[in-house]
Design an enzyme around this catalytic site. Structure first.
Site, PDB file in Angstrom:
ATOM      1  N   ASN A  11       0.872  -1.181   0.000  1.00  0.00           N
ATOM      2  CA  ASN A  11       0.000   0.000   0.000  1.00  0.00           C
ATOM      3  C   ASN A  11       0.906   1.226   0.000  1.00  0.00           C
ATOM      4  O   ASN A  11       1.506   1.546   1.019  1.00  0.00           O
ATOM      5  CB  ASN A  11      -0.886  -0.041   1.252  1.00  0.00           C
ATOM      6  CG  ASN A  11      -1.712   1.216   1.436  1.00  0.00           C
ATOM      7  OD1 ASN A  11      -1.775   2.066   0.554  1.00  0.00           O
ATOM      8  ND2 ASN A  11      -2.344   1.334   2.597  1.00  0.00           N
ATOM      9  N   LYS A  13       0.035   4.238  -0.249  1.00  0.00           N
ATOM     10  CA  LYS A  13      -0.627   5.423   0.332  1.00  0.00           C
ATOM     11  C   LYS A  13      -0.390   6.641  -0.579  1.00  0.00           C
ATOM     12  O   LYS A  13      -0.342   6.471  -1.794  1.00  0.00           O
ATOM     13  CB  LYS A  13      -0.142   5.647   1.767  1.00  0.00           C
ATOM     14  CG  LYS A  13      -0.274   4.358   2.598  1.00  0.00           C
ATOM     15  CD  LYS A  13      -0.066   4.551   4.076  1.00  0.00           C
ATOM     16  CE  LYS A  13      -0.208   3.211   4.766  1.00  0.00           C
ATOM     17  NZ  LYS A  13      -0.124   3.304   6.213  1.00  0.00           N
ATOM     18  N   HIS A  97      -9.553   1.181   4.919  1.00  0.00           N
ATOM     19  CA  HIS A  97      -8.290   1.374   5.643  1.00  0.00           C
ATOM     20  C   HIS A  97      -8.543   2.304   6.834  1.00  0.00           C
ATOM     21  O   HIS A  97      -9.347   3.230   6.739  1.00  0.00           O
ATOM     22  CB  HIS A  97      -7.231   1.970   4.707  1.00  0.00           C
ATOM     23  CG  HIS A  97      -5.862   1.938   5.305  1.00  0.00           C
ATOM     24  ND1 HIS A  97      -5.453   2.846   6.251  1.00  0.00           N
ATOM     25  CD2 HIS A  97      -4.829   1.090   5.120  1.00  0.00           C
ATOM     26  CE1 HIS A  97      -4.216   2.551   6.618  1.00  0.00           C
ATOM     27  NE2 HIS A  97      -3.814   1.494   5.944  1.00  0.00           N
ATOM     28  N   GLU A  99      -6.925   4.696   7.917  1.00  0.00           N
ATOM     29  CA  GLU A  99      -6.692   6.113   7.609  1.00  0.00           C
ATOM     30  C   GLU A  99      -7.917   6.743   6.960  1.00  0.00           C
ATOM     31  O   GLU A  99      -8.100   7.962   7.013  1.00  0.00           O
ATOM     32  CB  GLU A  99      -5.436   6.246   6.727  1.00  0.00           C
ATOM     33  CG  GLU A  99      -4.176   6.019   7.557  1.00  0.00           C
ATOM     34  CD  GLU A  99      -2.983   5.492   6.795  1.00  0.00           C
ATOM     35  OE1 GLU A  99      -2.959   5.564   5.557  1.00  0.00           O
ATOM     36  OE2 GLU A  99      -2.054   4.983   7.465  1.00  0.00           O
ATOM     37  N   GLU A 167      -5.458  -4.918  10.614  1.00  0.00           N
ATOM     38  CA  GLU A 167      -4.444  -3.878  10.809  1.00  0.00           C
ATOM     39  C   GLU A 167      -4.745  -3.117  12.099  1.00  0.00           C
ATOM     40  O   GLU A 167      -5.561  -2.183  12.091  1.00  0.00           O
ATOM     41  CB  GLU A 167      -4.454  -2.899   9.632  1.00  0.00           C
ATOM     42  CG  GLU A 167      -4.142  -3.542   8.294  1.00  0.00           C
ATOM     43  CD  GLU A 167      -3.582  -2.521   7.322  1.00  0.00           C
ATOM     44  OE1 GLU A 167      -2.472  -2.730   6.837  1.00  0.00           O
ATOM     45  OE2 GLU A 167      -4.253  -1.506   7.063  1.00  0.00           O
ATOM     46  N   GLY A 173       2.483   2.191  10.763  1.00  0.00           N
ATOM     47  CA  GLY A 173       3.479   3.244  10.630  1.00  0.00           C
ATOM     48  C   GLY A 173       4.211   3.581  11.912  1.00  0.00           C
ATOM     49  O   GLY A 173       4.912   4.596  11.977  1.00  0.00           O
ATOM     50  N   SER A 212       3.273  -2.211  10.304  1.00  0.00           N
ATOM     51  CA  SER A 212       4.712  -2.317  10.592  1.00  0.00           C
ATOM     52  C   SER A 212       5.307  -3.678  10.213  1.00  0.00           C
ATOM     53  O   SER A 212       6.186  -4.181  10.909  1.00  0.00           O
ATOM     54  CB  SER A 212       5.006  -1.978  12.055  1.00  0.00           C
ATOM     55  OG  SER A 212       4.665  -0.621  12.313  1.00  0.00           O
TER      56      SER A 212
HETATM   57  P1  PGA Z   1       2.842   0.258   7.573  1.00  0.00           P
HETATM   58  O1  PGA Z   1       1.351   0.478   6.968  1.00  0.00           O
HETATM   59  O2  PGA Z   1       3.351  -1.056   7.001  1.00  0.00           O
HETATM   60  O3  PGA Z   1       3.629   1.440   7.080  1.00  0.00           O
HETATM   61  O4  PGA Z   1       2.700   0.193   9.035  1.00  0.00           O
HETATM   62  C1  PGA Z   1       0.479  -0.609   6.804  1.00  0.00           C
HETATM   63  C2  PGA Z   1      -0.835  -0.141   6.231  1.00  0.00           C
HETATM   64  O5  PGA Z   1      -1.308   0.933   6.597  1.00  0.00           O
HETATM   65  O6  PGA Z   1      -1.434  -0.845   5.387  1.00  0.00           O
END
Ligand code: PGA
Length: 249
Positions: A11, A13, A97, A99, A167, A173, A212
């Site tokens: 992803n 983003k 997601h 976010e 997640e 992140g 992560s």
């Molecule tokens: P990350 O993000 O691997 O940077 O923690 C995962 C995600 O949001 O899908």
């Protein structure tokens, strides 16, 4: 329970310009040399979907969007329909997601409607669920995630190709990850909720872990029971890192 082949999805983003497609060329060249045991996908920003799909055409890397609108078309400035992603060469789309759930107030009902639109357009949704740190600390992780699965997955998914991504919001992140026992516990609960919702149609589709995932923890996470793949943010931006995670699957 029989597990389908693992899926490692990146992803990107809101990262990536045309020059970033060099990473995709590198990934493609490396995967041409070594047969990977898993499915591989990348979900770039919408502006790169068509160019990335052209690079990946005929190869092992699938391309996906990061969101779509529930409606098929219309006066929705700035939004993108599932059929547009499909038309640009995508085969997958990430939905719900955290976010977007947190930043745009996306509800389970909206995620469900988007997933119906994705299936109608011929895209395989990756539907994200996960608890916040406060919910985890209150001992609510399993129940929160179960509720999200039951209410975000449309019945139309039965018999379709799709994935659920667990997640934990606090792991995205941050460099923090749950213990393998915690991952297994939630993945088992997600599986039970998928079957509760979809019957046998929820028995085999992969449950990805996301949050992560890095080259140094990928092997342990990907070999945890009921982990059917990974959804990778930051570590999917560089082909070298992403390849190490693919090789761990
Ligand atoms: P990350 O993000 O691997 O940077 O923690 C995962 C995600 O949001 O899908």
């Amino acid at each position: 329970m029989k597990q389908s082949v693992k899926l490692v999805a990146g992803n990107w983003k809101m990262n990536g310009l045309g020059a970033s497609l060099d990473e995709v060329e590198t990934l493609k060249a490396a995967l041409a040399e070594e047969a990977s045991a898993c499915r591989v996908a990348l979900c770039p920003p919408a502006t790169l979907v068509e160019r990335m799909a052209a690079i990946c055409a005929g190869g092992p890397v699938e391309v996906g969007g990061q969101d779509c609108r529930a409606e098929a078309s219309g006066a929705f400035t700035g939004d993108i329909a599932a059929s547009m992603l499909k038309d640009a060469g995508a085969t997958l789309v990430i939905l719900g997601h955290s976010e977007r759930r947190q930043g745009y107030g996306e509800t389970n009902a909206l995620v469900l409607a988007k997933a119906e639109a994705a299936v109608a357009a011929g895209l395989s949704p990756i539907i994200c669920v996960g608890e916040t740190l406060a919910q985890r600390e209150a001992g609510q992780a399993v129940e929160v995630v179960r509720e999200q699965v039951i209410h975000s997955l449309p019945l139309a998914l039965a018999g379709q190709a799709f994935a659920v991504a667990y997640e934990p919001v606090w792991a995205i992140g941050t460099g923090l990850t749950p213990t393998l026992e915690q991952i297994e516990e939630v993945h088992r609960a997600v599986r039970a909720a998928m079957i509760e919702r979809l019957g046998l149609g929820g028995a085999e589709q992969p449950i990805l872990y996301g949050g992560s995932v890095k080259p140094d923890n990928a092997r342990d996470i990907l070999s945890t029971p009921e982990v059917g793949g990974a959804l990778v943010g930051g570590a999917s931006l560089k082909a070298a890192d992403f390849l190490q995670i693919i090789r761990a699957a």
